[in-house]
Design a protein around this motif. Sequence first.
Motif, mmCIF file in Angstrom:
data_model
loop_
_atom_site.group_PDB
_atom_site.id
_atom_site.type_symbol
_atom_site.label_atom_id
_atom_site.label_comp_id
_atom_site.label_asym_id
_atom_site.label_seq_id
_atom_site.Cartn_x
_atom_site.Cartn_y
_atom_site.Cartn_z
ATOM 1 N N THR A 74 31.378 -1.633 -31.162
ATOM 2 C CA THR A 74 32.267 -2.209 -30.643
ATOM 3 C C THR A 74 32.070 -2.926 -31.231
ATOM 4 O OG1 THR A 74 32.916 -1.178 -29.091
ATOM 5 C CG2 THR A 74 33.408 -3.252 -27.938
ATOM 6 N N ALA A 75 32.446 -4.360 -31.805
ATOM 7 C CA ALA A 75 32.462 -5.396 -32.031
ATOM 8 C C ALA A 75 33.394 -6.753 -30.923
ATOM 9 C CB ALA A 75 33.274 -5.836 -33.439
ATOM 10 N N TYR A 76 32.790 -7.361 -30.879
ATOM 11 C CA TYR A 76 32.906 -8.296 -30.011
ATOM 12 C C TYR A 76 33.116 -10.021 -30.506
ATOM 13 C CZ TYR A 76 31.389 -4.785 -25.911
ATOM 14 O OH TYR A 76 31.369 -3.780 -25.471
ATOM 15 N N VAL A 77 34.181 -10.572 -30.670
ATOM 16 C CA VAL A 77 33.999 -11.855 -31.135
ATOM 17 C C VAL A 77 34.419 -12.588 -29.302
ATOM 18 C CG1 VAL A 77 35.074 -13.661 -32.206
ATOM 19 C CG2 VAL A 77 34.974 -11.420 -32.680
ATOM 20 N N VAL A 78 32.900 -13.940 -29.570
ATOM 21 C CA VAL A 78 33.223 -14.855 -28.705
ATOM 22 C C VAL A 78 32.940 -16.281 -28.761
ATOM 23 C CG1 VAL A 78 30.942 -14.851 -26.014
ATOM 24 C CG2 VAL A 78 31.269 -12.362 -27.353
ATOM 25 N N ASP A 79 33.190 -16.959 -28.259
ATOM 26 C CA ASP A 79 33.459 -17.892 -28.083
ATOM 27 C C ASP A 79 31.862 -18.870 -27.744
ATOM 28 O OD1 ASP A 79 33.527 -21.127 -27.159
ATOM 29 O OD2 ASP A 79 35.241 -21.246 -27.234
ATOM 30 N N ALA A 80 31.619 -19.918 -28.766
ATOM 31 C CA ALA A 80 30.299 -20.754 -28.962
ATOM 32 C C ALA A 80 30.052 -21.537 -28.292
ATOM 33 C CB ALA A 80 30.191 -20.980 -30.857
ATOM 34 N N THR A 81 31.517 -22.069 -27.687
ATOM 35 C CA THR A 81 31.299 -23.545 -27.113
ATOM 36 C C THR A 81 29.688 -23.577 -25.892
ATOM 37 O OG1 THR A 81 33.121 -23.618 -26.798
ATOM 38 C CG2 THR A 81 32.607 -25.355 -25.186
ATOM 39 N N CYS A 82 29.808 -22.074 -25.039
ATOM 40 C CA CYS A 82 28.242 -22.075 -24.472
ATOM 41 C C CYS A 82 26.706 -22.487 -24.375
ATOM 42 C CB CYS A 82 28.520 -21.069 -23.309
ATOM 43 S SG CYS A 82 28.076 -19.423 -24.676
ATOM 44 N N VAL A 83 26.707 -22.042 -25.954
ATOM 45 C CA VAL A 83 26.026 -22.098 -27.267
ATOM 46 C C VAL A 83 25.572 -23.540 -26.905
ATOM 47 C CG1 VAL A 83 24.529 -21.769 -28.990
ATOM 48 C CG2 VAL A 83 25.739 -19.585 -27.998
ATOM 49 N N SER A 84 26.524 -24.475 -27.709
ATOM 50 C CA SER A 84 26.894 -25.585 -28.338
ATOM 51 C C SER A 84 26.822 -27.030 -27.283
ATOM 52 C CB SER A 84 28.279 -25.781 -29.312
ATOM 53 O OG SER A 84 29.235 -25.998 -28.005
ATOM 54 N N HIS A 85 26.853 -26.306 -25.974
ATOM 55 C CA HIS A 85 27.265 -26.941 -25.113
ATOM 56 C C HIS A 85 25.690 -27.292 -23.717
ATOM 57 C CE1 HIS A 85 31.646 -27.930 -26.498
ATOM 58 N NE2 HIS A 85 31.030 -29.291 -26.099
ATOM 59 N N HIS A 86 24.867 -25.560 -24.701
ATOM 60 C CA HIS A 86 23.971 -25.576 -23.623
ATOM 61 C C HIS A 86 24.212 -25.233 -22.297
ATOM 62 C CE1 HIS A 86 21.552 -26.326 -27.693
ATOM 63 N NE2 HIS A 86 22.529 -27.977 -26.833
ATOM 64 N N THR A 87 25.138 -24.599 -21.359
ATOM 65 C CA THR A 87 25.577 -24.017 -20.137
ATOM 66 C C THR A 87 25.286 -22.460 -19.939
ATOM 67 O OG1 THR A 87 27.317 -23.060 -21.071
ATOM 68 C CG2 THR A 87 27.903 -25.703 -21.315
ATOM 69 N N SER A 88 25.167 -22.141 -19.154
ATOM 70 C CA SER A 88 24.664 -21.052 -18.622
ATOM 71 C C SER A 88 26.163 -19.983 -17.703
ATOM 72 C CB SER A 88 24.479 -21.089 -17.181
ATOM 73 O OG SER A 88 24.707 -21.838 -16.017
ATOM 74 N N THR A 89 27.051 -20.696 -18.381
ATOM 75 C CA THR A 89 28.450 -20.239 -18.119
ATOM 76 C C THR A 89 28.590 -19.281 -19.258
ATOM 77 O OG1 THR A 89 29.109 -21.877 -17.008
ATOM 78 C CG2 THR A 89 30.849 -20.372 -17.584
ATOM 79 N N PRO A 90 28.912 -18.109 -18.858
ATOM 80 C CA PRO A 90 29.025 -16.281 -20.415
ATOM 81 C C PRO A 90 30.187 -17.179 -21.004
ATOM 82 C CG PRO A 90 28.946 -15.354 -17.563
ATOM 83 C CD PRO A 90 29.214 -16.921 -17.955
ATOM 84 N N GLY A 91 29.636 -17.302 -22.504
ATOM 85 C CA GLY A 91 30.902 -17.172 -23.287
ATOM 86 C C GLY A 91 32.141 -16.044 -23.090
ATOM 87 N N LYS A 92 33.227 -16.373 -22.877
ATOM 88 C CA LYS A 92 34.423 -15.718 -23.551
ATOM 89 C C LYS A 92 34.974 -14.960 -24.462
ATOM 90 C CE LYS A 92 39.964 -16.709 -23.118
ATOM 91 N NZ LYS A 92 40.558 -18.215 -23.323
ATOM 92 N N VAL A 93 35.461 -13.866 -24.578
ATOM 93 C CA VAL A 93 35.066 -13.047 -25.595
ATOM 94 C C VAL A 93 36.786 -13.299 -25.937
ATOM 95 C CG1 VAL A 93 35.479 -10.445 -25.871
ATOM 96 C CG2 VAL A 93 33.487 -11.017 -24.038
ATOM 97 N N LEU A 94 36.480 -13.138 -26.811
ATOM 98 C CA LEU A 94 38.228 -13.633 -27.400
ATOM 99 C C LEU A 94 39.187 -12.318 -28.418
ATOM 100 C CD1 LEU A 94 36.848 -16.764 -29.486
ATOM 101 C CD2 LEU A 94 38.328 -16.855 -26.900
#
Length: 102
Positions: A74-94
């Motif tokens: 299974t391939a998942y594309v996940v928004d990387a905003t959580c990485v660039s903003h250094h948050t603990s919020t889970p990334g959104k699966v796109l």
Amino acid sequence: MKPWNAESDPGTNTEPTSKTPKTLIEPSTSVPDCIRQGINRGTAEVLGFKEGTYNGSAAYLAVLPDASDSTRVTAYVVDATCVSHHTSTPGKVLLTRSYPRS
């Protein structure tokens, strides 16, 4: 980086083939926590991942064994905003797609 979008499926290689294989595999320990949390597969082994863009936004492509069929991944594309903003919020699966394992 080559962008991913619905028209150019991240699992499809449209580049000319060469004698050197192209891989996206990186150590699974390097997958950012918020990306793992977004995928929500616990400690499932990440077979490969790569940072890129999807529809103009920073994203990660992560490939994991299919949860219900060992002959697929299974391939998942996940928004990387959580990485660039250094948050603990889970990334959104796109995007999520299943492919035959080769």
